[in-house]
Enzyme design. Structure first.
Site, PDB file in Angstrom:
ATOM      1  N   ASP A  63      -5.584  10.290  12.652  1.00  0.00           N
ATOM      2  CA  ASP A  63      -5.723   9.862  11.261  1.00  0.00           C
ATOM      3  C   ASP A  63      -6.382   8.482  11.205  1.00  0.00           C
ATOM      4  O   ASP A  63      -5.957   7.609  10.449  1.00  0.00           O
ATOM      5  CB  ASP A  63      -4.357   9.834  10.577  1.00  0.00           C
ATOM      6  CG  ASP A  63      -4.484   9.755   9.060  1.00  0.00           C
ATOM      7  OD1 ASP A  63      -5.542  10.154   8.534  1.00  0.00           O
ATOM      8  OD2 ASP A  63      -3.530   9.288   8.407  1.00  0.00           O
ATOM      9  N   GLY A 107       4.675   7.554   2.613  1.00  0.00           N
ATOM     10  CA  GLY A 107       5.544   6.488   2.144  1.00  0.00           C
ATOM     11  C   GLY A 107       4.784   5.262   1.680  1.00  0.00           C
ATOM     12  O   GLY A 107       3.551   5.203   1.737  1.00  0.00           O
ATOM     13  N   ARG A 108       5.556   4.281   1.212  1.00  0.00           N
ATOM     14  CA  ARG A 108       4.996   3.016   0.746  1.00  0.00           C
ATOM     15  C   ARG A 108       5.264   1.927   1.770  1.00  0.00           C
ATOM     16  O   ARG A 108       6.234   1.988   2.524  1.00  0.00           O
ATOM     17  CB  ARG A 108       5.622   2.619  -0.589  1.00  0.00           C
ATOM     18  CG  ARG A 108       5.307   3.555  -1.733  1.00  0.00           C
ATOM     19  CD  ARG A 108       5.835   2.987  -3.045  1.00  0.00           C
ATOM     20  NE  ARG A 108       5.624   3.922  -4.141  1.00  0.00           N
ATOM     21  CZ  ARG A 108       6.507   4.835  -4.523  1.00  0.00           C
ATOM     22  NH1 ARG A 108       7.661   4.920  -3.893  1.00  0.00           N
ATOM     23  NH2 ARG A 108       6.249   5.651  -5.517  1.00  0.00           N
ATOM     24  N   GLY A 129       0.837  -1.196   0.000  1.00  0.00           N
ATOM     25  CA  GLY A 129       0.000   0.000   0.000  1.00  0.00           C
ATOM     26  C   GLY A 129       0.866   1.237   0.000  1.00  0.00           C
ATOM     27  O   GLY A 129       2.087   1.177   0.141  1.00  0.00           O
TER      28      GLY A 129
END
Length: 744
Positions: A470, A361-362, A356
């Site tokens: 978040d 970032g990844r 994802g």
């Protein structure tokens, strides 16, 4: 004639004794003082120091011996001071009628004079011959000095001879010229001084070579010695002699002031050295590689209002060293990985390994050498937010441990690379299952309850308490059995005690951000509750929080769902079509009511996450769920809904009852969650009235908008006063299910 011979023999013997120390000095270092003997009695003169032009009268003896008090100096010579030392003595010549010891700078009178102690004139000569040439001819030196100064040989004493420190081929000779009486008169002293100063004292150049007068001192002579030394004044107005470099006074004591200055200087020097060493060690630690990062415990950087400013452009340009210095006080209890290990585990961060991608970032799937499956989050945004998020997430996850929170395994800090290594949660996220797959009703309830448990732990049981900031469907990961784990703590902030808000820059994801936070920047734990309510609506509807493919006016999930919560028809329209026929409508209505309250516009009308957990536990019986970290006394005190008996406690203002009126034609037992805007303790002191007791079964779960309090020691305030099977008539409580299909 016989007496003259005896006298001459005695003089020769005395000269031999006087020259013995010089000869003995050949066997020992020349800087050592001569050994002196002591006598049991000594007689002293009381010298008169006032200058006199007339010759000095014969000395007067005192019947009882007495000591002359030490004279205080007033002058300087070569930056050294002299003192009379009682433990340094000069030995008087042996005679048949006088044995005494004199204290320097006094010396005994010459042979043939009455016993006493007098001031000698000290002369220092620098001879241009080596010391070994002087020792055999000291007697001749005394004779020539005596002849050149018009003194008797007995008045000349060679006190010491040593090699010159600057030229070992020259000899420094210290000579004492002793008066026959109490002192030299001024005329004699001046005459001797002038003869030495102008080198009118003839010495045999063949034996002694050329000479220089380096020092002369005596009370009454001019204030300047031949080499420019300045003498002081003794009591009585006479200049007092300052030390010449002789064997007899090399071991002078050091004054207390000098000792104190030396000690203080040494102490300051030690402090400076310790400080310098500490700074060097600190910088070396900062400059070490990331493997040097050890566990520590420190307050969260997010607690500081200016946490974002700590990453200036200069700090960012310094690479990992800057970050390591910023993380020196972070709470790290995780393993440190090298970049090469992570590259090997992720096939050099291959695109095929991507799980994802988020705002910072990844996430890659990785396989470590020991076979452990991990998720590697590689921060890609190269700005101040990247390092700030990295530190925040490491701080939070290293201190938070709960079965519904993702576990941080390790970190990697190498150059400009920042990586977080998590346990791998294999089953993806809630978002992927909702919008790219299917989830049955039980799985959705399990996800809702587990995610609520994770947030409740953050808000109420962690230390410090944390606001996620978040929370969204993509940040709720699922295990194979659909156990949820809350992840991604990059934007997390520490919650303040009480109801005060945190003023901060608005961060989060569109559709999940609470309205008060979006409009004012005021962050509360209830802001997370709003985000949870949005996820709960996603679970109910299967729709995204913001979907621009929907018809106009229906793009925002909360705005679209709110009016549909008012009646049965709206609920049937709201529920995910994929769930048709697989759920109990009553349970769905209860979950919808919880979601409605979580996304309430008014912060005070939203429940706390601990209350949401209790409500969901009554709807979803999680038989496989064991008591996790969040469990406290309140959890164990809640009985199963099947065992409810008796009447419900009073509920004049229920946050559950603040939901819109729902109309559908089937009676249903419901839950009443009592909301109180005051402290928890007030719940048990509220007046009970018959009119306030609803005739529906359920459980009162108090809510509060007051300060946060520890939940572990909270008393049980769930009161059961009815049966779940009872559906009585209407009561005075507002918006309760009446049994006739209406919400009163």
């Amino acid at each position: 004639m016989r007496n003259f011979a005896m006298l001459l023999l005695l003089i020769l013997l005395l000269h031999s004794l006087a020259s013995f120390p010089i000869c003995f000095a050949r066997l020992f270092p020349m800087s050592l003082p001569f050994t002196r003997s002591k006598a049991h009695q000594m007689h002293f003169f009381h010298p008169y120091l006032n200058p006199s032009v007339a010759p000095t009268p014969s000395p007067a003896f005192s019947p009882n011996p007495s000591r002359i008090p030490p004279l205080r100096h007033k002058g300087h010579h070569r930056h050294r001071r002299w003192h009379l030392r009682r433990n340094a003595t000069a030995v008087s010549p042996s005679s048949h009628d006088c044995q005494q010891t004199c204290v320097e700078p006094l010396t005994s009178t010459p042979f043939g004079s009455p016993c006493g102690c007098v001031f000698p004139m000290k002369v220092q000569l620098l001879l241009s011959v080596a010391p070994f040439s002087i020792f055999p001819v000291t007697n001749e030196l005394e004779i020539e000095v005596a002849a050149g100064t018009y003194l008797e040989q007995s008045q000349v004493k060679i006190m010491g001879a040593s090699a010159d420190s600057e030229n070992q081929g020259k000899t420094v000779v210290d000579i004492n010229l002793v008066p026959l009486g109490e002192k030299f008169d001024n005329t004699t002293a001046t005459l001797i001084y002038q003869r030495f100063r102008h080198k009118k004292v003839p010495l045999n150049e063949t034996v002694f070579g050329d000479y220089e007068v380096t020092h002369i001192s005596y009370p009454g002579i001019p204030s300047s010695s031949p080499n420019g030394d300045v003498t002081g004044d003794a009591p009585g107005g006479l200049p007092i002699p300052i030390n010449a470099t002789t064997f007899a006074n090399k071991s002078q004591g050091i004054g207390f002031r000098t000792i104190a200055i030396i000690a203080l200087s040494g102490f300051v020097l030690i402090l400076v050295l310790v400080g310098a060493i500490s700074i060097i060690v600190k910088w070396k630690k900062i400059g070490k590689s990331s493997n040097a990062v050890g566990p520590a415990l420190a307050p969260s950087i997010n607690k500081r209002p200016g946490a974002g400013s700590m990453f200036s452009s200069s700090a960012r340009s310094s690479g990992s060293d800057s970050l390591m210095s910023s993380m020196a006080t972070c709470a790290l209890s995780v393993k440190t990985f090298t970049l090469s290990e992570l590259e090997k585990a992720t096939d050099r961060f291959s695109a095929k390994r991507v799980l994802g991608e988020g705002g910072f970032g990844r996430v890659y799937q990785g396989s470590m050498e020991d076979g452990t499956e991990v998720a590697v989050k590689l921060l890609t945004r190269d700005n101040q937010n990247r390092d700030r998020e990295f530190i925040a997430e490491v701080e939070m996850l290293s201190r938070l441990h709960h079965r519904n929170l993702v576990k941080l395994i390790g970190i990697c800090i190498e150059g400009r690379t920042r990586c977080l290594i998590y346990e791998l949660v294999h089953n993806g996220s809630v978002e992927s299952h909702l919008h790219e797959g299917t989830l049955d009703w039980d799985a959705r309830l399990k996800i809702a309850l587990g995610a609520a448990r994770g947030l409740a732990y953050l808000h109420e049981d962690s230390n410090p308490r944390v606001i996620h900031r978040d929370f969204k469907a993509s940040n709720v990961l699922l295990e194979d059995d659909f156990t949820p784990k809350v992840s991604d703590f990059g934007l997390a902030r520490e919650a303040t005690e009480g109801s005060q808000h945190i003023s901060t820059r608005v961060m989060g994801t569109f559709g999940y951000v609470a309205p008060e936070y979006a409009m004012t920047g005021h962050l509360l734990v209830k802001s997370d509750v709003y985000s949870y309510g949005v996820v709960l609506l996603e679970l109910l509807t299967g729709r995204r929080p913001v979907d621009m493919s929907q018809p106009s006016g229906e793009e925002n999930l909360v705005t679209w769902a709110r009016p549909l919560l008012a009646n049965r028809e709206g609920l049937e329209q709201l529920v995910d079509p994929a769930l048709a026929g697989t759920y109990n409508f009553d349970d769905m209505a209860k979950v919808a009511a919880i979601a409605s309250m979580c996304v309430h516009q008014e912060v005070s009308h939203r429940p706390f996450m601990g209350e949401v957990v209790q409500a969901l536990k009554l709807i979803y019986n999680d038989a496989d769920e064991t008591c996790g970290d969040y469990c406290s006394q309140k959890d164990s005190s809640v009985p199963d809904s099947a065992d409810f008996k008796g009447d419900l406690a009073p509920s004049d203002s229920s946050w559950w009852n603040l939901t819109p009126r729902l109309r559908y034609g089937q009676a249903s037992s419901f839950i009443t969650m009592d909301y109180s805007s005051g402290p928890l303790e007030d719940m048990e002191n509220r007046p009970h009235s018959a009119s306030s007791i609803p005739r529906v079964g359920g459980l009162i779960l108090p809510n509060r908008s007051g300060p946060l309090r520890p939940m572990r020691s909270r008393r049980n305030f769930f009161r059961l006063r009815g049966s779940m099977s009872e559906h009585g008539g209407p009561s005075s409580s507002r918006h309760l299910w009446s049994g006739n299909g209406d919400w009163l």
